[in-house]
Design a protein around this motif. Sequence first.
Motif, PDB file in Angstrom:
ATOM      1  N   UNK A  16       7.825  44.472  -1.877  1.00 29.43           N
ATOM      2  CA  UNK A  16       8.612  45.761  -2.533  1.00 29.43           C
ATOM      3  C   UNK A  16       8.989  45.609  -3.917  1.00 29.43           C
ATOM      4  N   UNK A  17       8.928  46.573  -4.750  1.00 28.15           N
ATOM      5  CA  UNK A  17       9.065  46.748  -6.123  1.00 28.15           C
ATOM      6  C   UNK A  17      10.501  46.402  -6.375  1.00 28.15           C
ATOM      7  N   UNK A  18      11.310  46.622  -5.483  1.00 25.97           N
ATOM      8  CA  UNK A  18      12.932  46.494  -5.888  1.00 25.97           C
ATOM      9  C   UNK A  18      13.418  46.321  -4.429  1.00 25.97           C
ATOM     10  N   UNK A  19      14.635  45.295  -4.642  1.00 30.42           N
ATOM     11  CA  UNK A  19      15.358  45.155  -3.250  1.00 30.42           C
ATOM     12  C   UNK A  19      16.516  44.751  -3.671  1.00 30.42           C
ATOM     13  N   UNK A  20      17.903  45.161  -2.813  1.00 31.84           N
ATOM     14  CA  UNK A  20      19.042  44.513  -3.331  1.00 31.84           C
ATOM     15  C   UNK A  20      19.207  43.497  -3.578  1.00 31.84           C
ATOM     16  N   UNK A  21      19.973  42.829  -4.429  1.00 34.13           N
ATOM     17  CA  UNK A  21      20.298  41.507  -4.869  1.00 34.13           C
ATOM     18  C   UNK A  21      20.568  40.744  -3.601  1.00 34.13           C
ATOM     19  N   UNK A  22      19.893  39.382  -3.566  1.00 32.06           N
ATOM     20  CA  UNK A  22      20.517  38.855  -2.455  1.00 32.06           C
ATOM     21  C   UNK A  22      19.586  38.834  -1.115  1.00 32.06           C
ATOM     22  N   UNK A  23      18.773  39.932  -0.903  1.00 29.38           N
ATOM     23  CA  UNK A  23      17.795  40.196   0.104  1.00 29.38           C
ATOM     24  C   UNK A  23      16.279  39.436  -0.113  1.00 29.38           C
ATOM     25  N   UNK A  24      16.069  38.727   0.820  1.00 26.74           N
ATOM     26  CA  UNK A  24      14.602  38.125   0.698  1.00 26.74           C
ATOM     27  C   UNK A  24      13.850  38.297   2.014  1.00 26.74           C
ATOM     28  N   UNK A  25      12.662  38.237   1.792  1.00 25.95           N
ATOM     29  CA  UNK A  25      11.643  38.296   2.944  1.00 25.95           C
ATOM     30  C   UNK A  25      11.691  37.149   3.923  1.00 25.95           C
ATOM     31  N   UNK A  26      12.226  37.485   5.072  1.00 22.16           N
ATOM     32  CA  UNK A  26      12.384  36.434   6.054  1.00 22.16           C
ATOM     33  C   UNK A  26      11.225  36.255   7.109  1.00 22.16           C
ATOM     34  N   UNK A  27      10.419  37.204   7.178  1.00 19.24           N
ATOM     35  CA  UNK A  27       9.150  37.195   8.196  1.00 19.24           C
ATOM     36  C   UNK A  27       8.354  38.494   8.113  1.00 19.24           C
ATOM     37  N   UNK A  28       7.068  38.270   8.342  1.00 18.22           N
ATOM     38  CA  UNK A  28       6.186  39.466   8.333  1.00 18.22           C
ATOM     39  C   UNK A  28       5.075  39.207   9.396  1.00 18.22           C
ATOM     40  N   UNK A  29       4.551  40.158   9.815  1.00 17.32           N
ATOM     41  CA  UNK A  29       3.617  40.348  10.855  1.00 17.32           C
ATOM     42  C   UNK A  29       2.951  41.620  10.996  1.00 17.32           C
ATOM     43  N   UNK A  30       1.716  41.822  11.862  1.00 13.43           N
ATOM     44  CA  UNK A  30       1.257  43.041  12.149  1.00 13.43           C
ATOM     45  C   UNK A  30       1.224  43.203  13.496  1.00 13.43           C
ATOM     46  N   UNK A  31       1.384  44.377  14.104  1.00  9.16           N
ATOM     47  CA  UNK A  31       1.700  44.655  15.390  1.00  9.16           C
ATOM     48  C   UNK A  31       0.688  46.170  15.728  1.00  9.16           C
ATOM     49  N   UNK A  32       0.324  46.395  17.068  1.00 11.36           N
ATOM     50  CA  UNK A  32      -0.271  47.838  17.316  1.00 11.36           C
ATOM     51  C   UNK A  32       0.676  48.790  17.261  1.00 11.36           C
ATOM     52  N   UNK A  33       0.031  50.108  16.789  1.00 14.30           N
ATOM     53  CA  UNK A  33       1.251  51.012  16.764  1.00 14.30           C
ATOM     54  C   UNK A  33       1.462  51.617  18.154  1.00 14.30           C
ATOM     55  N   UNK A  34       2.620  52.070  18.549  1.00 10.56           N
ATOM     56  CA  UNK A  34       2.899  52.568  19.870  1.00 10.56           C
ATOM     57  C   UNK A  34       2.416  53.864  19.882  1.00 10.56           C
ATOM     58  N   UNK A  35       1.885  54.549  18.787  1.00 10.83           N
ATOM     59  CA  UNK A  35       1.651  56.190  18.969  1.00 10.83           C
ATOM     60  C   UNK A  35       0.193  56.232  18.390  1.00 10.83           C
ATOM     61  N   UNK A  36      -0.345  55.133  18.038  1.00  9.58           N
ATOM     62  CA  UNK A  36      -1.765  55.553  17.653  1.00  9.58           C
ATOM     63  C   UNK A  36      -2.665  54.417  17.700  1.00  9.58           C
ATOM     64  N   UNK A  37      -3.766  54.306  17.249  1.00 11.58           N
ATOM     65  CA  UNK A  37      -4.777  53.025  17.214  1.00 11.58           C
ATOM     66  C   UNK A  37      -4.475  52.074  16.132  1.00 11.58           C
TER      67      UNK A  37
END
Length: 314
Positions: A213-234
């Motif tokens: 993200x180019x912008x986040x509110x002050x104090x917010x940090x990235x906690x976790x990230x992942x990839x998952x299949x879409x429930x609506x597409x491939x």
Amino acid sequence: MRVLPLYVVMGGWLSMPALAADAGSWMERLAAAEQKQSYTGTFVYERNGSFSSHAVWQQVEEGQVQERLLQLDGAPAEVLLVNGQMQCATDDLAAQVREAQAWHGQRLDPKALSEWYEFREIGDSRVAGRPAVALAVVPKDQHRYGFELHLDQDTALPLKSLMLNEKGQLLERFQFTQFTAGSVSAEQLKPGADCNPVTVNRREANPTSPWRSDWLPSGFTLLDANERPSPASSETVSWLSYGDGLAKFSVFLEPLRGALVEDARSQMGPTVAVSKRISTADGDVMVTVVGEIPLGTAERVALSMRASSEQAQR
């Protein structure tokens, strides 16, 4: 001192003398209490004008925390957790608890939170027949919500929590109607026959992603990230979670591959969902931000998402 009615509390926060030292001490007690106190109780939960009631049992013994939660309205639904990990759940709760565990729950840190929130003691209270102290947790900017917490004077556990927007309007209520501190029996922690054993694959949080993200509110940090299949597409959906130690939100990014979709925004109680189409070097992507933050903040986060390979905008 009597707690002020809800509709004047928010305005009163700005003019009342701050008892920051006392409020800070109560927040420290709260941070320590939730992993040390055994109790049983019933509580009501209100969100978007809808109410539900629940029973809860928590036993803390030799560093192990066991918790059983039972919904009392409609068809019985329950979940059993040990040290925050789901052991069994009725089918309609299992998915909800799995999603909640994906947050890797943030441990309350009053010192860090004081950078983004102000703590004020606003009076004495009484909840579920027990004396309590009322605290205001006031955001220092417009990018997060405030809280009114009523902490049990004996245990420092929250007997009531109100989430409020910038106008003092109620977004969410959690309130005990009965609360008893002390040991819980093995029989009380025993789940019902419909609580089906479940297996949750534990993994370490991964604070890296092909997106940023180019912008986040002050104090917010990235906690976790992942990839998952879409429930609506491939397609594969990228997922990122952010938090400031109290507030949290998720960002989902899905390639559109020429699909025609519209921007959208909605709010249910404190939870907002904002979807925005953004353009990248690899084509258009739908960004959806979901969490307990104001709509304007969610929209700004959505529009700020970039592929990590792209040069950050200055």
